[in-house]
Design an enzyme around this catalytic site. Sequence first.
Site, PDB file in Angstrom:
ATOM      1  CD  GLU A  14      -3.303   0.094   0.744  1.00  0.00           C
ATOM      2  OE1 GLU A  14      -3.085   1.108   0.064  1.00  0.00           O
ATOM      3  OE2 GLU A  14      -4.433  -0.286   1.076  1.00  0.00           O
ATOM      4  CG  ASP A  15      -0.817   4.586  -1.883  1.00  0.00           C
ATOM      5  OD1 ASP A  15      -1.533   3.789  -1.233  1.00  0.00           O
ATOM      6  OD2 ASP A  15      -1.298   5.469  -2.613  1.00  0.00           O
ATOM      7  CG  ASP A  75      -6.607   8.508   5.477  1.00  0.00           C
ATOM      8  OD1 ASP A  75      -6.772   8.738   6.674  1.00  0.00           O
ATOM      9  OD2 ASP A  75      -6.942   9.318   4.596  1.00  0.00           O
ATOM     10  CG  PHE A  81      -4.356  15.489   0.816  1.00  0.00           C
ATOM     11  CD1 PHE A  81      -5.088  14.315   0.695  1.00  0.00           C
ATOM     12  CD2 PHE A  81      -3.835  16.065  -0.329  1.00  0.00           C
ATOM     13  CE1 PHE A  81      -5.285  13.718  -0.539  1.00  0.00           C
ATOM     14  CE2 PHE A  81      -4.031  15.480  -1.573  1.00  0.00           C
ATOM     15  CZ  PHE A  81      -4.755  14.303  -1.675  1.00  0.00           C
ATOM     16  NE  ARG A  83      -2.132   8.688  -9.642  1.00  0.00           N
ATOM     17  CZ  ARG A  83      -2.870   8.245  -8.633  1.00  0.00           C
ATOM     18  NH1 ARG A  83      -2.284   7.834  -7.534  1.00  0.00           N
ATOM     19  NH2 ARG A  83      -4.180   8.222  -8.713  1.00  0.00           N
TER      20      ARG A  83
HETATM   21  P1  IMP Z   1      -8.066   4.463   3.488  1.00  0.00           P
HETATM   22  O1  IMP Z   1      -8.957   3.408   2.894  1.00  0.00           O
HETATM   23  O2  IMP Z   1      -8.857   5.540   4.187  1.00  0.00           O
HETATM   24  O3  IMP Z   1      -6.992   3.880   4.384  1.00  0.00           O
HETATM   25  O4  IMP Z   1      -7.385   5.223   2.295  1.00  0.00           O
HETATM   26  C1  IMP Z   1      -6.378   4.622   1.539  1.00  0.00           C
HETATM   27  C2  IMP Z   1      -6.259   5.235   0.158  1.00  0.00           C
HETATM   28  O5  IMP Z   1      -6.674   6.601   0.140  1.00  0.00           O
HETATM   29  C3  IMP Z   1      -4.816   5.241  -0.280  1.00  0.00           C
HETATM   30  O6  IMP Z   1      -4.475   4.047  -0.960  1.00  0.00           O
HETATM   31  C4  IMP Z   1      -4.743   6.469  -1.159  1.00  0.00           C
HETATM   32  O7  IMP Z   1      -5.113   6.143  -2.475  1.00  0.00           O
HETATM   33  C5  IMP Z   1      -5.771   7.402  -0.576  1.00  0.00           C
HETATM   34  N1  IMP Z   1      -5.165   8.393   0.353  1.00  0.00           N
HETATM   35  C6  IMP Z   1      -5.247   8.412   1.694  1.00  0.00           C
HETATM   36  N2  IMP Z   1      -4.605   9.464   2.231  1.00  0.00           N
HETATM   37  C7  IMP Z   1      -4.091  10.144   1.170  1.00  0.00           C
HETATM   38  C8  IMP Z   1      -3.280  11.326   1.051  1.00  0.00           C
HETATM   39  O8  IMP Z   1      -2.892  11.996   2.029  1.00  0.00           O
HETATM   40  N3  IMP Z   1      -2.940  11.695  -0.217  1.00  0.00           N
HETATM   41  C9  IMP Z   1      -3.328  11.008  -1.332  1.00  0.00           C
HETATM   42  N4  IMP Z   1      -4.082   9.890  -1.258  1.00  0.00           N
HETATM   43  C10 IMP Z   1      -4.456   9.459  -0.027  1.00  0.00           C
END
Ligand code: IMP
Length: 180
Positions: free
Chosen positions: A104-105, A108, A157, A170
Amino acid sequence: MAKKEVRILDKKFSEFISEIDIQNRIDEIADQINKDYEGREVFFLGVLNGSFMFAADLFRRITIDARISFIKLASYVGTSSSGEIKELIGWNEDLKNKSVIIVEDIVDTGVTLEHTVNNLIIRNVKDIRIAALLLKPDAYTKDIKIDYLGFSIPNDFVVGYGLDYDGFGRNVPSIYKLVK
Ligand code: IMP
């Protein structure tokens, strides 16, 4: 020299994690994975779009027997999570009895991660570990352990190094955070 500030669409971002710091941390994570899985095979599963850069840089440092594939999920609209996962490319690999590392990148809320883990469990994989470049602990609502973590970051963010703001940013090789 990386720029101290970049503008993406209508927002300004300031440099937060440098390219060299990212690359050094990935060296350490890859060394750890190569040690932990010595003599075994591992299947890397990248979560697109954001993880493509981290997955590529991590994977090229892997020296054990390894395969890689990707799934494509989306939950973000603009700068916040919609809380709902859209599956855009599906699962076409037989992962039964495989040792899988999810790549995972950024984690969140953890909704995307939990969705991926649950999908692997029903595919009867052998074991699952998680590699994530970034984690926002203050936003994280799950108790899934991140086995290989690049950096814990505040609940801001961020863009760059694969991460986007409405599709842009990106390609920036370091990570920038939103200037509020
Ligand atoms: P989660 O499901 O809330 O954990 O969100 C995960 C996904 O949301 C990541 O794989 C990203 O694609 C996107 N994401 C979450 N935080 C950020 C951020 O700060 N910048 C850009 N994309 C984000």
